[in-house]
Design an enzyme around this catalytic site. Sequence first.
Site, short mmCIF file in Angstrom:
data_model
loop_
_atom_site.label_atom_id
_atom_site.label_comp_id
_atom_site.label_asym_id
_atom_site.label_seq_id
_atom_site.Cartn_x
_atom_site.Cartn_y
_atom_site.Cartn_z
N SER A 266 -4.25 -48.10 56.17
CA SER A 266 -3.75 -49.48 56.18
C SER A 266 -3.32 -49.94 54.79
CB SER A 266 -4.83 -50.43 56.70
OG SER A 266 -5.28 -50.03 57.97
N1 SAH Z 1 -9.19 -47.38 58.54
C1 SAH Z 1 -8.30 -46.27 58.42
C2 SAH Z 1 -7.00 -46.52 59.13
C3 SAH Z 1 -7.07 -45.93 60.42
S1 SAH Z 1 -5.66 -45.91 61.47
C4 SAH Z 1 -8.04 -45.91 56.99
O1 SAH Z 1 -8.46 -46.66 56.10
O2 SAH Z 1 -7.44 -44.87 56.75
C5 SAH Z 1 -6.55 -46.07 62.99
C6 SAH Z 1 -7.45 -44.93 63.34
O3 SAH Z 1 -8.09 -45.24 64.57
C7 SAH Z 1 -6.71 -43.62 63.56
O4 SAH Z 1 -7.25 -42.62 62.74
C8 SAH Z 1 -6.96 -43.32 65.04
O5 SAH Z 1 -7.08 -41.94 65.33
C9 SAH Z 1 -8.27 -44.04 65.28
N2 SAH Z 1 -8.58 -44.35 66.67
C10 SAH Z 1 -7.74 -44.70 67.68
N3 SAH Z 1 -8.43 -44.90 68.82
C11 SAH Z 1 -9.73 -44.67 68.54
C12 SAH Z 1 -10.94 -44.70 69.31
N4 SAH Z 1 -10.94 -45.03 70.61
N5 SAH Z 1 -12.09 -44.40 68.69
C13 SAH Z 1 -12.12 -44.08 67.37
N6 SAH Z 1 -11.02 -44.03 66.60
C14 SAH Z 1 -9.84 -44.32 67.17
#
Ligand code: SAH
Length: 239
Positions: free
Chosen positions: A83
Amino acid sequence: MENEVPPEEAAETPPEDLAAAEQVYRALRERMVQEQLIARGIQDQRVLAAMRHVPRHRFVPAEYRHLAYADGPLPIGAGQTISQPYVVALMTQLLELQGPERVLEIGTGSGYQTAVLAELVAEVYTVEYQPILAEQAQERLQALGYRNVWFRQGDGSLGWQEHAPYDAVLVTAAAPDVPLPLREQTMLGGRLVLPVGGRWGQRLERWRHLENDGWLREHFGPVAFVPLRGQHGWQEDFW
Ligand code: SAH
């Protein structure tokens, strides 16, 4: 912590160059905090200190490292993104963390937000859906010396019941609606922060679990996240 470098770089780069690179990154980080966070109203001094400290360049793929402190999200592989710094700061500030808390994070991704949380609270529990990202984030955070983070690969839309309830819950992927298990795992007085909405955009919401077991729901403007998958997330056909 900041002087640690990945083994492949350490092998090739003379130590004085690595130290010089870290100086540059530190300066870029300070500028990010001033221009992207303070200038836009982030006021929580602990959040600002954490974001001054966490080496964001260690969380992005090598080909994007020169953009690590830029004002936007970046790809991290598996179709996912790290993000924008401002969004990380805003969501973290909305959690109102003081120090002793136990926090649940859904969507470990690169582990950057996880590291920011780990700087601020006693314990962080983080769940990632994509096995490759879960594995890389765990290795990265361990290499950086974080010892107060517990990792799990699986469907975070169900929360992590075993360690519930949490003082605060943060979801970093867009949910169609607030997943009920996450509400149930937020303790009385706790905060749940997440983007709610669909493919074309979402809004940031904070749900405060009141002491009388009611909820206060607040909105904090438009955001754009990748979809939350799993049982309480978006099915592939709808996103
Ligand atoms: N906070 C992260 C950004 C993540 S993007 C950072 O700082 O890099 C969102 C993430 O949520 C992705 O990696 C995606 O794979 C994950 N995601 C999507 N659905 C999910 C679920 N049901 N449970 C856990 N993670 C999930």
